[in-house]
Design a protein around this motif. Sequence first.
Motif: not given
Length: 70
Positions: A53-63
Motif C-alpha cells: 500500500x505504501x508503494x502504491x501510494x508513493x507511485x500515485x503521489x510521486x509528483x
Amino acid sequence: MTSDVNALVLPMPDADRAELADLADATGSTPEALALEAVRAHLRRERERVGAEAARLAGRHAGLLKRLGQ
C-alpha cells in the motif's frame, strides 16, 4: 547474557485454549510455539500488505512527493 524474550498474556476462551492445546499435542508442538508462529505469520502478512500500500501510494503521489522533497 540477557534474553530478548518477553512474556505476553493472551486471554482466550476456554474452547480456543483447548483447541490450541489439542493442536499442539497433535503436532508435537506447544501452545506457545503455535501462538508465536501465528503471530509471526500475521506480522509478515501485514508488513507485506502495508508495504504494498505504501508503494502504491508513493507511485500515485510521486509528483507531489518529489515537489515536497525539493
